[in-house]
Design a protein around this motif. Structure first.
Motif, mmCIF file in Angstrom:
data_model
loop_
_atom_site.group_PDB
_atom_site.id
_atom_site.type_symbol
_atom_site.label_atom_id
_atom_site.label_comp_id
_atom_site.label_asym_id
_atom_site.label_seq_id
_atom_site.Cartn_x
_atom_site.Cartn_y
_atom_site.Cartn_z
ATOM 1 N N ARG A 1 -10.721 7.259 -2.925
ATOM 2 C CA ARG A 1 -9.534 7.301 -2.789
ATOM 3 C C ARG A 1 -9.039 8.545 -2.056
ATOM 4 O O ARG A 1 -8.161 8.373 -1.099
ATOM 5 N N ILE A 2 -9.482 9.896 -2.435
ATOM 6 C CA ILE A 2 -9.104 11.059 -1.904
ATOM 7 C C ILE A 2 -9.501 10.906 -0.308
ATOM 8 O O ILE A 2 -8.872 11.294 0.567
ATOM 9 N N LEU A 3 -10.720 10.496 -0.211
ATOM 10 C CA LEU A 3 -11.449 10.670 1.143
ATOM 11 C C LEU A 3 -10.320 9.485 2.121
ATOM 12 O O LEU A 3 -10.103 9.895 3.298
ATOM 13 N N ALA A 4 -10.041 8.675 1.470
ATOM 14 C CA ALA A 4 -9.061 7.717 2.152
ATOM 15 C C ALA A 4 -7.614 8.118 2.314
ATOM 16 O O ALA A 4 -6.820 7.280 3.247
ATOM 17 N N GLY A 5 -7.399 9.249 1.773
ATOM 18 C CA GLY A 5 -6.015 9.536 1.931
ATOM 19 C C GLY A 5 -4.857 8.931 0.881
ATOM 20 O O GLY A 5 -3.693 9.110 1.010
ATOM 21 N N GLU A 6 -5.525 8.287 -0.258
ATOM 22 C CA GLU A 6 -4.591 7.633 -1.300
ATOM 23 C C GLU A 6 -4.743 8.500 -2.391
ATOM 24 O O GLU A 6 -3.963 7.996 -3.488
ATOM 25 N N GLY A 7 -5.095 9.524 -2.192
ATOM 26 C CA GLY A 7 -4.944 10.588 -3.548
ATOM 27 C C GLY A 7 -5.163 11.929 -3.054
ATOM 28 O O GLY A 7 -5.828 12.192 -1.993
ATOM 29 N N LEU A 8 -4.814 12.809 -3.801
ATOM 30 C CA LEU A 8 -5.076 14.092 -3.465
ATOM 31 C C LEU A 8 -5.976 15.109 -4.438
ATOM 32 O O LEU A 8 -6.167 14.686 -5.736
ATOM 33 N N PRO A 9 -7.095 16.040 -3.735
ATOM 34 C CA PRO A 9 -7.797 16.522 -4.438
ATOM 35 C C PRO A 9 -7.197 17.752 -5.410
ATOM 36 O O PRO A 9 -6.059 18.188 -5.014
ATOM 37 N N ALA A 10 -7.752 18.236 -6.453
ATOM 38 C CA ALA A 10 -7.258 19.390 -7.027
ATOM 39 C C ALA A 10 -7.160 20.597 -6.306
ATOM 40 O O ALA A 10 -6.563 21.554 -6.605
ATOM 41 N N GLY A 11 -8.060 20.609 -5.378
ATOM 42 C CA GLY A 11 -8.270 21.945 -4.542
ATOM 43 C C GLY A 11 -9.289 21.347 -3.248
ATOM 44 O O GLY A 11 -9.825 20.330 -3.319
ATOM 45 N N GLY A 12 -9.060 22.172 -2.417
ATOM 46 C CA GLY A 12 -9.831 21.857 -0.743
ATOM 47 C C GLY A 12 -9.033 20.847 -0.175
ATOM 48 O O GLY A 12 -7.853 20.529 -0.380
ATOM 49 N N GLU A 13 -9.625 20.246 1.230
ATOM 50 C CA GLU A 13 -8.814 19.541 1.853
ATOM 51 C C GLU A 13 -9.707 18.351 2.682
ATOM 52 O O GLU A 13 -10.943 18.634 2.682
ATOM 53 N N VAL A 14 -9.348 17.293 3.176
ATOM 54 C CA VAL A 14 -10.177 16.430 3.805
ATOM 55 C C VAL A 14 -9.354 16.437 5.294
ATOM 56 O O VAL A 14 -8.365 16.089 5.539
ATOM 57 N N THR A 15 -10.417 16.602 6.347
ATOM 58 C CA THR A 15 -10.218 16.282 7.653
ATOM 59 C C THR A 15 -10.640 14.938 8.022
ATOM 60 O O THR A 15 -11.865 14.702 8.059
ATOM 61 N N ARG A 16 -9.716 14.048 8.734
ATOM 62 C CA ARG A 16 -10.284 12.703 9.302
ATOM 63 C C ARG A 16 -9.678 12.691 10.673
ATOM 64 O O ARG A 16 -8.946 13.229 11.091
ATOM 65 N N THR A 17 -10.915 12.249 11.298
ATOM 66 C CA THR A 17 -10.923 11.983 12.708
ATOM 67 C C THR A 17 -11.127 10.428 13.042
ATOM 68 O O THR A 17 -12.055 9.930 12.155
ATOM 69 N N GLY A 18 -10.509 9.581 13.941
ATOM 70 C CA GLY A 18 -10.683 8.436 14.114
ATOM 71 C C GLY A 18 -9.967 7.452 13.097
ATOM 72 O O GLY A 18 -9.388 8.120 12.148
ATOM 73 N N GLN A 19 -10.357 6.301 13.220
ATOM 74 C CA GLN A 19 -9.767 4.940 12.466
ATOM 75 C C GLN A 19 -10.575 4.971 11.259
ATOM 76 O O GLN A 19 -11.812 5.018 11.268
ATOM 77 N N LEU A 20 -9.945 4.571 10.116
ATOM 78 C CA LEU A 20 -10.640 4.634 8.854
ATOM 79 C C LEU A 20 -10.252 3.248 7.997
ATOM 80 O O LEU A 20 -9.334 2.875 8.147
ATOM 81 N N GLY A 21 -11.398 2.590 7.864
ATOM 82 C CA GLY A 21 -10.998 1.265 6.839
ATOM 83 C C GLY A 21 -11.483 1.483 5.372
ATOM 84 O O GLY A 21 -12.696 1.903 5.311
ATOM 85 N N TYR A 22 -10.457 1.392 4.706
ATOM 86 C CA TYR A 22 -11.093 1.373 3.055
ATOM 87 C C TYR A 22 -10.658 0.167 2.511
ATOM 88 O O TYR A 22 -9.701 -0.568 2.578
ATOM 89 N N LEU A 23 -11.791 -0.179 1.833
ATOM 90 C CA LEU A 23 -11.885 -1.592 0.770
ATOM 91 C C LEU A 23 -11.831 -0.964 -0.786
ATOM 92 O O LEU A 23 -13.106 -0.436 -1.190
#
Length: 524
Positions: free
Chosen positions: A37-59
């Protein structure tokens, strides 16, 4: 990554690049779903960050509701924005046929522009590709022509899987993609993912799928709150993980032996005032030796599952006469008769979309049939395990759900039962909506345990479970003395049930169980 006060994941950094096909594994409740969920951008981590490039498909594990009036076909096409163009073209076609003169000319011009946009987005070839993916997931054209509201939960989830695969996203995040798939569809999915050119992170308990597809394994260790990264395929990972465990045990044993010798020597020296400094140095050396060791993996905890002692009931707990069900123009089944005897074991078989889940929902009283009736026997108590966990109140806490299902138990007694299902401490106060699929399965099973049911209706009870938890469920099925009606793709669950009879849908034929039927369990 945290769940309340509990640390799920210590700080970690990793990179996912095209060609990575990563199996994300770990026991139920370790935090795999939370991480995706965090990697997909549907949740936030308690610390740190996620950098995404390109299109992401989440099931996700649970189908999103969204607009259920949308046609299934259009939902798949929306992954590339084709649905809006197609709807526009349909509207313009109607205008062209219903108008004349300048108005018709304007509609024709607009249609030409829309068609050019459609072709630029992949056009008729893309539409054919979407239909091909859907067909391989057992979604025929007659299903694609229906609005989502007319489809079962399993069909809607397969529509969502088809949409994600059709998207051609640079990175796929798939949480239990084989749920609701038959054997042929799983085989096709394996081949599809094996050659996927982008990146893939997948949670799955299907060992065959992991073995065939992944080239890296991320093991989320719940006890150490760490991810162990293995840049290798599944079989090599299993061997390497066992080797790592043996090394950890050996290193710890050697270090503990040396530290014990140092401490013994320090004790001897400490008795002499002139040797106090040397004794202190020895103690510090022993402490550093133990502190530098990698933490030894503890054995994963497993829920202790035992279904309830059934309440007294009459000879025939439940009868059904003339049950029929349709959704819009989609007829599911018609004229079904069924008698469930005390203590009997029945398995329902049928292809995807044949109405297995719908039948259980009707028997449970959650959904009404279009025709026919249910005749409850004396003392009937139904315990229903829903495939989509839709009897769990997502807005309430784990404990509140448990208390609501066990009116004769107080909160302390409910906490005790939840503890045996691995919900401890602050876990019981979590809202049910944040639970992973495996955790929802454990909560639903816990709610069954306190129900005193004498008829269990079980819809895919082994979905989303790690192997150890699945074995516990199979033991519970095998030892339960009440009646069970089971829907499953898991041949092991059928073996545990040892059924008396089989109900074949959509025709409604009943037959005595034979091993010939076992061969079609995974296909159904």
């Amino acid at each position: 990554m945290r769940a309340g006060a509990r640390l799920l994941l210590s700080p970690i950094s990793f990179q996912v690049i095209p060609g990575d096909r990563i199996g994300l594994v770990g026991r139920n409740g370790a935090g795999k779903t939370t991480l995706t969920r965090i990697l997909a951008g549907e949740g936030l981590p308690a610390g740190g960050e996620v950098t995404r490039t390109g299109q992401l498909g989440y099931l996700p594990q649970d189908p999103r509701d969204g607009d259920l009036h949308v046609l299934a076909r259009d939902r798949i096409l929306s992954a590339r924005g084709l649905d809006r163009v197609i709807v526009k073209m349909r509207d313009l076609e109607e205008q062209m046929s219903a108008t004349t003169g300048a108005e018709r000319e304007a509609a024709m011009t607009a249609y030409s522009k829309a068609e050019a946009q459609f072709v630029a987005a992949g056009g008729y070839g893309a539409e054919s590709e979407a239909h091909r993916i859907a067909a391989n997931l057992s979604l025929p054209d007659r299903v694609l022509a229906e609005p989502l509201q007319n489809l079962s939960g399993g069909q809607r989830r397969r529509i969502e899987l088809a949409r994600i695969l059709f998207s051609g996203a640079d990175t796929l995040l798939l949480d239990e993609p084989t749920n609701h798939l038959d054997a042929d569809s799983i085989t096709w999915l394996r081949d599809f993912l094996k050659t996927y050119p982008g990146a893939l992170i997948m949670i799955s308990h299907d060992v065959g799928l992991l073995e065939a597809t992944v080239n890296k394994v991320f093991h989320l260790d719940a006890n150490r709150a760490e991810i162990d990264v293995y840049s290798m395929g599944w079989k090599l990972y299993l061997k390497q993980r066992e080797t790592d465990e043996k090394r950890r045990r050996r290193e710890r044993a050697n270090a503990e032996k040396k530290a014990a010798q140092l401490m013994l020597q320090a004790d001897k020296l400490g008795a002499k005032a002139t040797k106090a400094a040397a004794a202190h140095n020895m103690q510090r050396r022993a402490e550093r030796m133990l502190g530098g060791l990698e933490a030894e993996r503890e054995a994963d905890k497993v829920a202790s599952i035992r279904f309830p002692e059934p309440a007294p009931v009459g000879k025939v707990p439940l009868m059904a006469e003339g049950l029929s069900k349709s959704y819009g123009s989609l007829e599911i089944f018609t004229g079904i008769d069924l008698a469930i005897d005390k203590g009997s074991k029945v398995v329902i078989l049928g292809l995807n979309g044949a109405g297995k889940t719908t039948m259980l929902r009707i028997l449970a009283g959650v959904e009404e049939s279009d025709t026919g009736r249910l005749i409850p026997g004396h003392g009937l108590r139904v315990g229903y395990f829903a495939q989509e966990h839709d009897l769990i109140d997502l807005s309430s806490s784990v404990l509140d759900n448990m208390v609501a299902s066990a009116p004769n138990m107080n909160a302390t007694e409910c906490r005790k039962v939840l503890g045996s299902f691995l919900f401890t401490g602050d876990d019981v106060d979590k809202p049910a909506r944040v639970l992973s699929g495996g955790e929802k399965t454990r909560l639903a099973l816990a709610m069954l345990v306190v129900s005193s049911a004498n008829l269990l209706l079980l819809d895919e009870p082994t979905n989303n479970l790690d192997p150890a938890s699945r074995e516990e469920v199979l033991k519970a099925i095998a030892s339960y003395t009440g009646a069970i009606v089971l829907v499953t793709h898991d041949a092991g669950a059928v073996d545990a049930l040892d059924p008396d009879r089989v109900l074949l849908l959509p025709d409604g034929d009943e037959d005595l169980w034979s091993q010939d039927y076992r061969d079609i369990v995974a296909l159904a």
